[in-house]
Design a protein around this motif. Structure first.
Motif, PDB file in Angstrom:
ATOM      1  N   ASP A 258       0.837  -1.198   0.000  1.00 14.84           N
ATOM      2  CA  ASP A 258       0.000   0.000   0.000  1.00 14.84           C
ATOM      3  C   ASP A 258       0.883   1.263   0.000  1.00 14.84           C
ATOM      4  OD1 ASP A 258      -2.336   1.420  -0.026  1.00 14.84           O
ATOM      5  OD2 ASP A 258      -2.623   1.390   2.157  1.00 14.84           O
ATOM      6  N   TYR A 259       1.989   1.200   0.740  1.00 19.78           N
ATOM      7  CA  TYR A 259       2.908   2.350   0.779  1.00 19.78           C
ATOM      8  C   TYR A 259       3.533   2.577  -0.601  1.00 19.78           C
ATOM      9  CZ  TYR A 259       6.141   5.629   3.049  1.00 19.78           C
ATOM     10  OH  TYR A 259       6.820   6.760   3.446  1.00 19.78           O
ATOM     11  N   LEU A 260       3.868   1.476  -1.259  1.00 23.22           N
ATOM     12  CA  LEU A 260       4.443   1.582  -2.603  1.00 23.22           C
ATOM     13  C   LEU A 260       3.426   2.230  -3.552  1.00 23.22           C
ATOM     14  CD1 LEU A 260       6.682   0.920  -4.638  1.00 23.22           C
ATOM     15  CD2 LEU A 260       5.830  -1.409  -4.758  1.00 23.22           C
ATOM     16  N   LEU A 261       2.167   1.822  -3.426  1.00 22.64           N
ATOM     17  CA  LEU A 261       1.116   2.397  -4.272  1.00 22.64           C
ATOM     18  C   LEU A 261       0.948   3.896  -3.983  1.00 22.64           C
ATOM     19  CD1 LEU A 261      -1.292   2.020  -6.272  1.00 22.64           C
ATOM     20  CD2 LEU A 261      -2.724   1.577  -4.267  1.00 22.64           C
ATOM     21  N   TYR A 262       0.958   4.229  -2.691  1.00 17.99           N
ATOM     22  CA  TYR A 262       0.841   5.632  -2.260  1.00 17.99           C
ATOM     23  C   TYR A 262       1.964   6.475  -2.897  1.00 17.99           C
ATOM     24  CZ  TYR A 262       1.974   9.265   1.312  1.00 17.99           C
ATOM     25  OH  TYR A 262       2.313  10.422   1.971  1.00 17.99           O
ATOM     26  N   LEU A 263       3.187   5.931  -2.869  1.00 15.69           N
ATOM     27  CA  LEU A 263       4.336   6.659  -3.431  1.00 15.69           C
ATOM     28  C   LEU A 263       4.240   6.761  -4.954  1.00 15.69           C
ATOM     29  CD1 LEU A 263       7.123   5.035  -1.240  1.00 15.69           C
ATOM     30  CD2 LEU A 263       6.413   7.423  -1.144  1.00 15.69           C
ATOM     31  N   MET A 264       3.812   5.681  -5.581  1.00 14.14           N
ATOM     32  CA  MET A 264       3.676   5.703  -7.046  1.00 14.14           C
ATOM     33  C   MET A 264       2.658   6.757  -7.475  1.00 14.14           C
ATOM     34  SD  MET A 264       3.497   1.931  -8.538  1.00 14.14           S
ATOM     35  CE  MET A 264       4.957   1.059  -8.981  1.00 14.14           C
ATOM     36  N   ASN A 265       1.550   6.829  -6.738  1.00 15.96           N
ATOM     37  CA  ASN A 265       0.518   7.803  -7.099  1.00 15.96           C
ATOM     38  C   ASN A 265       1.000   9.228  -6.865  1.00 15.96           C
ATOM     39  OD1 ASN A 265      -1.283   5.912  -8.012  1.00 15.96           O
ATOM     40  ND2 ASN A 265      -2.366   5.716  -6.065  1.00 15.96           N
ATOM     41  N   LEU A 266       1.722   9.444  -5.752  1.00 16.85           N
ATOM     42  CA  LEU A 266       2.255  10.791  -5.490  1.00 16.85           C
ATOM     43  C   LEU A 266       3.253  11.207  -6.569  1.00 16.85           C
ATOM     44  CD1 LEU A 266       3.040  11.044  -1.662  1.00 16.85           C
ATOM     45  CD2 LEU A 266       1.377  12.359  -2.944  1.00 16.85           C
ATOM     46  N   GLN A 267       3.943  10.203  -7.136  1.00 20.30           N
ATOM     47  CA  GLN A 267       4.961  10.497  -8.156  1.00 20.30           C
ATOM     48  C   GLN A 267       4.408  10.336  -9.567  1.00 20.30           C
ATOM     49  OE1 GLN A 267       8.949   8.770  -6.871  1.00 20.30           O
ATOM     50  NE2 GLN A 267       7.769   8.492  -5.000  1.00 20.30           N
ATOM     51  N   ASN A 268       3.094  10.305  -9.651  1.00 21.53           N
ATOM     52  CA  ASN A 268       2.429  10.289 -10.964  1.00 21.53           C
ATOM     53  C   ASN A 268       2.889   9.171 -11.888  1.00 21.53           C
ATOM     54  OD1 ASN A 268       0.382  11.992 -11.554  1.00 21.53           O
ATOM     55  ND2 ASN A 268       1.711  13.804 -11.552  1.00 21.53           N
ATOM     56  N   PHE A 269       3.150   8.021 -11.322  1.00 20.81           N
ATOM     57  CA  PHE A 269       3.622   6.914 -12.162  1.00 20.81           C
ATOM     58  C   PHE A 269       2.638   6.584 -13.267  1.00 20.81           C
ATOM     59  CE2 PHE A 269       7.398   4.259 -11.151  1.00 20.81           C
ATOM     60  CZ  PHE A 269       8.045   5.240 -10.426  1.00 20.81           C
ATOM     61  N   TYR A 270       1.375   6.755 -12.963  1.00 20.63           N
ATOM     62  CA  TYR A 270       0.359   6.390 -13.958  1.00 20.63           C
ATOM     63  C   TYR A 270       0.559   7.161 -15.263  1.00 20.63           C
ATOM     64  CZ  TYR A 270      -4.034   5.420 -16.200  1.00 20.63           C
ATOM     65  OH  TYR A 270      -4.966   5.027 -17.114  1.00 20.63           O
ATOM     66  N   GLU A 271       1.043   8.401 -15.117  1.00 22.45           N
ATOM     67  CA  GLU A 271       1.255   9.188 -16.338  1.00 22.45           C
ATOM     68  C   GLU A 271       2.697   9.136 -16.829  1.00 22.45           C
ATOM     69  OE1 GLU A 271      -0.573  13.135 -15.843  1.00 22.45           O
ATOM     70  OE2 GLU A 271      -1.881  11.993 -14.498  1.00 22.45           O
TER      71      GLU A 271
END
Ligand SMILES: Nc1nc2c(ncn2[C@@H]2O[C@H](COP(=O)(O)OP(=O)(O)OP(=O)(O)O)[C@@H](O)[C@H]2O)c(=O)[nH]1
Length: 367
Positions: A258-271
């Motif tokens: 969950d922490y990894l997901l939180y960090l990925m989202n904060l770092q805009n990995f999706y885009e």
């Protein structure tokens, strides 16, 4: 993270907003162990014999892998020369802002640092050059050192100490072979010098006497030291878990994922790095169970094993991600110097006396 800072991380995907705060799950906040305490006591005895302290940190978690215990030891010894070596350069985000931020942090603290991949010969040779230069500067002032120029290699567990030492050793070996007509000369592992106990620390020669230098150069290998509970918190512990610096089974794998997901989202990995986003064809999500379902290879695979597999992949090869959310903030929003000062204040006059008794049988190891 405060809201104004967090607004900058808002994704361009309509209706998707990353979480700005991570929940404080119920988990262990430190992985400090009895043998580390023993190593710390030994450090304090060894430090007066050292010429330099080299602290290794993982470039992906520059805050979590900093251990202010080493600052305290270095400062006690009349501001002993300290060099920070950020490891896993090969995995760092290719982002100029991040490097600039690090430079400013270190400038404020008057702390020198280098970045390297511990497995890369050129990088490691450059570190050796720094050691040789420091030794040369000392020799210029008439400093012949019968015990050689000594650098203590420190750092949190798993930051790359053994890898770095082995690489330096391999360079020395190669050099030695060239100079001895192909015969392999054993690299020194001397522990016999006064004050150095062979059983607990390894002394490794990485440079011999030369025409230009009378001093040999030695590294002193030490075990990884974690931070005590009083200077740890949820972010630090989770950051360390993602770097592999705390025992994997200490924190629920779902929390880590969950922490990894939180960090990925904060770092805009999706885009930015869509191909690395879990379920890259689906929309971004803040729901870890949704992510685990996307990553499940077959219906029989349970959530925990999916979480372990996913986080392990990032731990070992996770490229372009930062594991400390504070490192995403500008220097106006987060002061590294203030953070370090407050850590040192919290550490206070931590005395190791009697600590072993307190560590024994205390599952949370808080002290
Ligand atoms: N990608 C990458 N991996 C590295 C680097 N340095 C070390 N590693 C890997 O990180 C893992 C841990 O490295 P070690 O050298 O065992 O770490 P350590 O600090 O000696 O660990 P402890 O003995 O537990 O304190 C190993 O799998 C290494 O191959 C690096 O610069 N880049």
């Amino acid at each position: 993270m405060n809201v104004s800072a967090a607004k900058r991380f808002t994704s361009n995907v309509p209706s998707f907003i990353p979480r700005y705060k991570f929940p404080k799950y119920n988990m262990a906040l430190t992985d400090f162990k009895g043998h580390q305490l023993k190593a710390l006591r030994k450090f304090e005895r060894l430090v007066p014999q050292m010429n330099m302290i080299i602290e290794l940190r993982d470039i992906r978690a520059p805050i979590s892998t900093r251990n202010v215990i080493f600052d305290r030891i270095a400062r006690k010894e009349h501001n002993m020369l300290k060099l920070v070596v950020y490891t896993r350069k090969d995995l760092m985000p290719r982002n100029k802002t991040y490097v600039d931020r690090l430079m400013q942090w270190h400038e404020e603290l008057g702390e020198k640092f280098v970045l390297l991949d511990c497995r890369d010969k050129t990088d490691v040779k450059n570190l050796l050059k720094i050691l040789e230069w420091q030794n040369y500067e000392l020799e210029k002032e008439g400093g012949y050192l019968p015990m050689g120029y000594r650098a203590l290699i420190t750092g949190m567990p798993n930051v790359g100490k053994s890898t770095l030492i082995n690489s330096l050793r391999a360079i020395f070996d190669e050099h030695d072979r060239d100079n001895t007509g192909g015969k392999r000369k054993k690299v020194a592992r001397t522990g016999a010098e006064a004050g150095v106990t062979r059983s607990t620390s390894e002394v490794i020669r990485v440079a011999s006497r030369t025409a230009e230098s009378k001093n040999e150069i030695y590294l002193i290998d030490t075990p990884g030291i974690s931070v005590p509970g009083r200077i740890s918190d949820h972010n630090r512990m989770l950051g360390l878990a993602l770097c592999g610096s705390v025992k994997n089974n200490l924190i629920d794998p779902i929390f880590q994922a969950d922490y990894l997901l939180y960090l990925m989202n904060l770092q805009n990995f999706y885009e930015r790095k869509k191909e690395l986003y879990p379920g890259s064809n689906d929309s971004p999500t803040n729901d870890i169970y949704e992510v685990l379902a996307r990553l499940q290879v077959n219906k029989g695979q349970n959530e925990k094993s999916v979480a372990i597999e996913w986080t392990n992949k990032w731990r070992l090869q996770g490229k372009g991600i930062i594991f400390d959310p504070e490192a995403l903030l500008s220097n106006d929003e987060f002061s590294y110097k203030k953070y370090v000062d407050s850590q040192l204040e919290k550490l206070g006059g931590l005395s190791y006396e009697g600590l072993s008794d307190r560590l024994r049988g205390n599952p949370n190891q808080i002290f």
